[in-house]
Design an enzyme around this catalytic site. Structure first.
Site, PDB file in Angstrom:
ATOM      1  N   VAL A   1       1.931   2.193   3.849  1.00  0.00           N
ATOM      2  CA  VAL A   1       0.959   3.105   3.250  1.00  0.00           C
ATOM      3  C   VAL A   1      -0.412   2.448   3.233  1.00  0.00           C
ATOM      4  O   VAL A   1      -0.554   1.294   2.815  1.00  0.00           O
ATOM      5  CB  VAL A   1       1.361   3.482   1.802  1.00  0.00           C
ATOM      6  CG1 VAL A   1       0.265   4.298   1.125  1.00  0.00           C
ATOM      7  CG2 VAL A   1       2.672   4.267   1.796  1.00  0.00           C
TER       8      VAL A   1
ATOM      9  N   ALA B   1      -3.168  -1.546   0.773  1.00  0.00           N
ATOM     10  CA  ALA B   1      -2.048  -1.111   1.608  1.00  0.00           C
ATOM     11  C   ALA B   1      -0.771  -1.751   1.073  1.00  0.00           C
ATOM     12  O   ALA B   1      -0.833  -2.674   0.254  1.00  0.00           O
ATOM     13  CB  ALA B   1      -2.272  -1.503   3.066  1.00  0.00           C
ATOM     14  N   LYS B   2       0.367  -1.260   1.517  1.00  0.00           N
ATOM     15  CA  LYS B   2       1.645  -1.845   1.117  1.00  0.00           C
ATOM     16  C   LYS B   2       2.730  -1.353   2.051  1.00  0.00           C
ATOM     17  O   LYS B   2       2.587  -0.298   2.686  1.00  0.00           O
ATOM     18  CB  LYS B   2       2.012  -1.455  -0.317  1.00  0.00           C
ATOM     19  CG  LYS B   2       2.927  -2.461  -1.007  1.00  0.00           C
ATOM     20  CD  LYS B   2       2.200  -3.736  -1.381  1.00  0.00           C
ATOM     21  CE  LYS B   2       3.111  -4.690  -2.147  1.00  0.00           C
ATOM     22  NZ  LYS B   2       2.359  -5.861  -2.629  1.00  0.00           N
ATOM     23  N   GLY B   3       3.811  -2.111   2.150  1.00  0.00           N
ATOM     24  CA  GLY B   3       4.919  -1.718   2.992  1.00  0.00           C
ATOM     25  C   GLY B   3       6.238  -2.148   2.398  1.00  0.00           C
ATOM     26  O   GLY B   3       6.288  -2.963   1.467  1.00  0.00           O
TER      27      GLY B   3
ATOM     28  N   ASP C   1       5.958 -10.335   0.215  1.00  0.00           N
ATOM     29  CA  ASP C   1       6.140  -9.744  -1.104  1.00  0.00           C
ATOM     30  C   ASP C   1       7.587 -10.048  -1.497  1.00  0.00           C
ATOM     31  O   ASP C   1       8.152 -11.037  -1.026  1.00  0.00           O
ATOM     32  CB  ASP C   1       5.845  -8.233  -1.056  1.00  0.00           C
ATOM     33  CG  ASP C   1       5.638  -7.626  -2.435  1.00  0.00           C
ATOM     34  OD1 ASP C   1       4.545  -7.803  -2.992  1.00  0.00           O
ATOM     35  OD2 ASP C   1       6.569  -6.983  -2.956  1.00  0.00           O
TER      36      ASP C   1
END
Length: 429
Positions: A73, A118-120, A159
């Site tokens: 995202v 952002a992140k995944g 992460d």
């Protein structure tokens, strides 16, 4: 201009908000405090710029093909390329990844690094995969999201349940597609592949620095202070170690195996060695094991939730006896719990500030990769401490001036910087 929060969808309970709606609630709480010239742009914060859901098939070691669901995202890129980690966890959802991306947008603006949010993630229990299966999963996921990432587009990082090895696989996979080595596509890499010194401890160091600054403001001495830490991974262990080095007593540590307590103080180094040798803290000889719910009622000056979202909630916020809660995790305190802690006079150093040490040193790594010139660990730690302390003091000053919580002050600063960039850039076409 109406800046009130939109109504929640019918499938969302007001008592059990998903991560994305917690993020939205936090934005709505500060919207009235933003400059009125920014109100027309506030919808920018309520909508991710783009979201991708991908199928991640892998061939298991037994020859069978299994499919996993992955996400990436981009919440906002007004201030620069997207930046945010990739987590592997069996409970990952799109709502969670959207919220984490939103918090990254605010976090990067709070410490004023030139990144967007952002992140995944992949919904998978990595403990059920072999090393070769994890490599296949990582490489296929990277290939599926390759159109979204790049050193000037979106830079992933480690992460939960991902690490430097994961980033090495991601970098190599992306580089194969580009036909050249692209070290700057990820951060948190091994040092041998362009990683930065100081990156592993960076998030925990940021937690400690902001806790130290809060202690100075509230005149709480670190020497002898009691600290309870939830989570004993990269963030929790590093922050616990730094508190101990400053003379504090780590009286409780909780991880997935349980909660260990010792009023006289736990030996962090011994616990880390025990965990590495046994894969768990269970039966560690340093203290007594207590019920997990009792962790929240441990008498302490500092509590560091460094695990998952929504750990401090309306069911346990009344139990918390800490004077300062320092959020090492993303979103560990629900809005309802936030209000309870504030009413009880407990200071909360919010996640968008407290755990920003990781992305700050990721920024340093990105800069070093572009210039092919690397700094010493002393330089990196000094720069990190300066940025974190300056950000904390700006937030503290605004909170005092406007009579608001540190979280609200952080969101006012972060949202303002993002919306000013969006307004200045304007719309295309």
């Amino acid at each position: 201009m109406n800046v009130n929060a939109p109504q929640l969808p019918s499938y969302i309970s007001s008592e059990n908000l998903g991560p994305w709606h917690i993020y939205l609630q936090q934005v709505e709480q500060v919207a009235p405090f933003l400059d009125k010239s920014l109100w027309p742009w506030i919808e920018t914060l309520r909508r991710p710029k783009r979201s991708m859901i991908v199928d991640v098939p892998i061939r298991r070691d037994n020859g069978e093909v299994e499919h996993f669901e992955g996400y990436r995202v981009h919440h906002n890129t007004s201030r620069g390329p997207g930046k945010g980690g990739v987590r592997f966890h069996q409970d990952v959802t799109l709502s969670e990844v959207m919220a984490l991306a939103g918090w990254m947008t605010i976090k990067n603006a709070v410490v004023n690094v030139p990144f967007g949010g952002a992140k995944g993630g992949i919904r998978v229990d990595p403990r059920q995969l072999s090393l070769s299966e994890l490599e296949g999963l990582t490489r296929r996921y990277t290939s599926e999201i390759s159109s979204m990432i790049g050193p000037d587009k979106d830079i992933p990082a480690p992460d939960m349940n991902t690490n430097a090895q994961t980033m090495a696989w991601m970098m190599d996979t992306y580089s194969m597609g580009e036909g050249r080595t692209v070290t700057g596509v990820v951060t948190g890499k091994p040092i041998s592949l362009g990683g930065s010194l100081g990156r592993q401890d960076a998030t925990g160091r940021g937690v400690f620095v902001t806790a130290r600054e809060a202690a100075r403001k509230l005149q709480i001495p670190l020497e002898g202070a009691r600290v309870a830490v939830q989570g004993f991974g990269n963030v929790g262990e590093a922050s616990a170690r730094m508190f101990a080095q400053a003379g504090a007593r780590i009286v409780a540590i909780q991880d997935v195996s349980g909660t260990i307590y010792n009023a006289a103080g736990l030996d962090v180094a011994a616990l880390k060695a025990y965990q590495q040798a046994n894969g768990t803290l269970l039966s560690a000889p340093c203290g007594e094991f207590i019920d997990n719910t009792a962790f929240w009622g441990v008498p302490c000056e500092f509590m560091v939730p460094a695990a998952l979202e929504s750990q401090i909630n309306r069911f346990n916020a009344e139990q918390v006896l800490a004077r300062i809660v320092v959020e090492g995790a993303n979103g560990p305190t629900t809005p309802e719990a936030d209000a309870i802690l504030a009413e009880r006079g407990i200071t909360v150093v919010p996640d968008v500030l407290a755990n920003a040490g990781g992305v700050t040193v990721s920024y340093f790594e990105w800069v070093q990769d572009f210039s092919s010139f690397f700094w010493s660990e002393e330089e990196i730690n000094a720069r990190l401490e300066r940025i974190m302390a300056e950000a904390f003091n700006a937030i503290w000053q605004l909170a005092e001036q406007r009579g608001m919580s540190l979280r609200s002050a952080a969101f006012v600063i972060g949202c303002s910087r993002v919306l000013e960039a969006r307004a200045t850039r304007g719309l295309y076409p």
